[in-house]
Scaffold this motif. Structure first.
Motif, mmCIF file in Angstrom:
data_model
loop_
_atom_site.group_PDB
_atom_site.id
_atom_site.type_symbol
_atom_site.label_atom_id
_atom_site.label_comp_id
_atom_site.label_asym_id
_atom_site.label_seq_id
_atom_site.Cartn_x
_atom_site.Cartn_y
_atom_site.Cartn_z
ATOM 1 N N PHE A 73 0.829 -1.207 0.000
ATOM 2 C CA PHE A 73 0.000 0.000 0.000
ATOM 3 C C PHE A 73 0.860 1.253 0.000
ATOM 4 O O PHE A 73 0.547 2.226 -0.698
ATOM 5 C CB PHE A 73 -0.924 0.008 1.212
ATOM 6 N N LEU A 74 1.943 1.262 0.773
ATOM 7 C CA LEU A 74 2.822 2.424 0.800
ATOM 8 C C LEU A 74 3.428 2.683 -0.574
ATOM 9 O O LEU A 74 3.457 3.829 -1.045
ATOM 10 C CB LEU A 74 3.933 2.215 1.835
ATOM 11 N N ILE A 75 3.886 1.611 -1.218
ATOM 12 C CA ILE A 75 4.434 1.752 -2.572
ATOM 13 C C ILE A 75 3.366 2.257 -3.533
ATOM 14 O O ILE A 75 3.601 3.160 -4.347
ATOM 15 C CB ILE A 75 5.010 0.409 -3.049
ATOM 16 N N PHE A 76 2.182 1.664 -3.425
ATOM 17 C CA PHE A 76 1.066 2.077 -4.279
ATOM 18 C C PHE A 76 0.723 3.550 -4.076
ATOM 19 O O PHE A 76 0.532 4.300 -5.043
ATOM 20 C CB PHE A 76 -0.151 1.193 -3.973
ATOM 21 N N TYR A 77 0.663 3.970 -2.836
ATOM 22 C CA TYR A 77 0.304 5.356 -2.513
ATOM 23 C C TYR A 77 1.327 6.344 -3.079
ATOM 24 O O TYR A 77 0.967 7.332 -3.727
ATOM 25 C CB TYR A 77 0.185 5.514 -0.998
ATOM 26 N N LEU A 78 2.608 6.076 -2.841
ATOM 27 C CA LEU A 78 3.648 6.989 -3.303
ATOM 28 C C LEU A 78 3.702 7.059 -4.825
ATOM 29 O O LEU A 78 3.857 8.143 -5.405
ATOM 30 C CB LEU A 78 5.010 6.570 -2.740
ATOM 31 N N PHE A 79 3.556 5.918 -5.492
ATOM 32 C CA PHE A 79 3.623 5.934 -6.952
ATOM 33 C C PHE A 79 2.370 6.532 -7.572
ATOM 34 O O PHE A 79 2.422 7.043 -8.699
ATOM 35 C CB PHE A 79 3.878 4.524 -7.490
ATOM 36 N N SER A 80 1.256 6.479 -6.866
ATOM 37 C CA SER A 80 0.071 7.216 -7.335
ATOM 38 C C SER A 80 0.380 8.702 -7.356
ATOM 39 O O SER A 80 0.049 9.413 -8.321
ATOM 40 C CB SER A 80 -1.126 6.938 -6.422
ATOM 41 N N GLY A 81 1.034 9.192 -6.305
ATOM 42 C CA GLY A 81 1.407 10.600 -6.259
ATOM 43 C C GLY A 81 2.469 10.962 -7.278
ATOM 44 O O GLY A 81 2.439 12.050 -7.869
ATOM 45 N N ILE A 82 3.416 10.050 -7.512
ATOM 46 C CA ILE A 82 4.459 10.305 -8.511
ATOM 47 C C ILE A 82 3.852 10.389 -9.908
ATOM 48 O O ILE A 82 4.173 11.297 -10.698
ATOM 49 C CB ILE A 82 5.536 9.207 -8.448
ATOM 50 N N THR A 83 2.966 9.449 -10.232
ATOM 51 C CA THR A 83 2.304 9.481 -11.538
ATOM 52 C C THR A 83 1.465 10.735 -11.692
ATOM 53 O O THR A 83 1.439 11.350 -12.769
ATOM 54 C CB THR A 83 1.409 8.235 -11.714
ATOM 55 N N ALA A 84 0.795 11.124 -10.624
ATOM 56 C CA ALA A 84 0.010 12.364 -10.652
ATOM 57 C C ALA A 84 0.908 13.555 -10.958
ATOM 58 O O ALA A 84 0.573 14.410 -11.792
ATOM 59 C CB ALA A 84 -0.698 12.549 -9.310
ATOM 60 N N GLY A 85 2.068 13.612 -10.288
ATOM 61 C CA GLY A 85 2.987 14.721 -10.517
ATOM 62 C C GLY A 85 3.534 14.746 -11.935
ATOM 63 O O GLY A 85 3.655 15.816 -12.553
ATOM 64 N N LEU A 86 3.889 13.581 -12.462
ATOM 65 C CA LEU A 86 4.443 13.520 -13.822
ATOM 66 C C LEU A 86 3.424 13.958 -14.863
ATOM 67 O O LEU A 86 3.756 14.692 -15.807
ATOM 68 C CB LEU A 86 4.924 12.093 -14.119
ATOM 69 N N LEU A 87 2.174 13.499 -14.709
ATOM 70 C CA LEU A 87 1.146 13.885 -15.680
ATOM 71 C C LEU A 87 0.921 15.392 -15.640
ATOM 72 O O LEU A 87 0.817 16.046 -16.686
ATOM 73 C CB LEU A 87 -0.153 13.134 -15.380
#
Length: 267
Positions: A73-87
């Protein structure tokens, strides 16, 4: 003050998500750094901003974390934010949005909300604590709203970041085969995918066979001494698997007798 700049300006310059290129209000070039794709998720613009993000994270994230496990979940949460930032970082300039620093966990939270809607689509959420709405409808509506609001630059909301988080959440849950998600079955053709059901021994077919492969089942006398053996469910399952792979005609005489006896007992 730090070198004549307010502390908020320094924090935003080093830890908020800075655009690539352009200048800030002070005339300095924006200072994009890779680590900002993570640090911006932990910065907020006020109490209301962090309260509603953390309330949504608690509301939807608790059960998603229970399903995924804390580490995943921690990995999922952080990468959701990373993908959001990149887009937001690469698409917003193409749409003519003004360049500005971005802060907040909303993108990651949208990823968690999307995951919740896929894992618990029919779970009721009480809107304003009064109106019951299924998760798939409420969260789906929010995502559609974000898509329609992309051009509203004056709202000071990074709608593309929300969509980026939702996109990652959707793809993560869709391709994480450890979780049973019915939505995944929509991508499989019905004649390639069938749920396995307990067989009806009276009439059951496996796949497609030529007429030449069909053999008539023989009648066996159950009074024979060699039939008086203990038949386990594991043996029956193994025989059914063999039929599904090679056909009825590949069974041995003993396997045919076991199948026939099991059929008689069920009837």
């Amino acid at each position: 003050m730090f070198n004549g700049y307010p502390a908020a300006y320094i924090l935003n310059r080093w830890f908020a998500l800075n655009p690539i290129g352009g200048h800030d209000f002070a005339g300095n070039p924006f200072n994009f750094q890779v680590w900002q794709l993570i640090t911006y998720q932990f910065m907020h613009g006020g109490f209301g901003h962090i309260f509603f993000n953390m309330f949504a994270l608690w509301m939807f994230g608790a059960e998603v974390e229970y399903i995924l496990g804390s580490k995943k979940f921690l990995i999922f949460y952080l990468f959701s934010g990373i993908t959001a930032g990149l887009l937001h970082l690469f698409i917003s300039p193409l749409l003519g949005s003004p360049l500005a620093v971005t802060i907040g966990a909303s993108g990651a939270v949208f990823g968690v909300m999307t995951a919740f809607a896929m894992l618990f689509p029919d779970r009721y959420i009480f809107l304003y604590f009064l109106i019951p709405v299924k998760a798939k409808y409420l969260i789906g509506f929010l995502i559609v709203f974000e898509f329609l609001a992309i051009d509203s630059a004056a709202s000071n909301v990074a709608h593309l970041a929300h969509l980026g988080g939702a996109l990652f959440g959707f793809l993560f849950i869709l391709f994480d085969k450890s979780n049973p998600v019915e939505f995944r079955n929509l991508f499989k053709k019905s004649f390639y995918y069938k749920k396995r059901t307990p067989p009806d021994f009276g009439s059951y077919t496996y796949g497609s066979r030529n007429d030449d492969d069909v053999q008539e089942a023989k009648f066996y006398d159950l009074n024979k001494k060699d039939d008086e053996e203990t038949i386990t469910q594991e043996e029956i399952d193994a025989i059914l698997d063999k039929i599904s792979k090679y056909g009825y005609q590949k069974l041995t005489e003993r396997e045919k007798r076991i199948l026939f006896e099991a059929s008689k007992k069920m009837k």
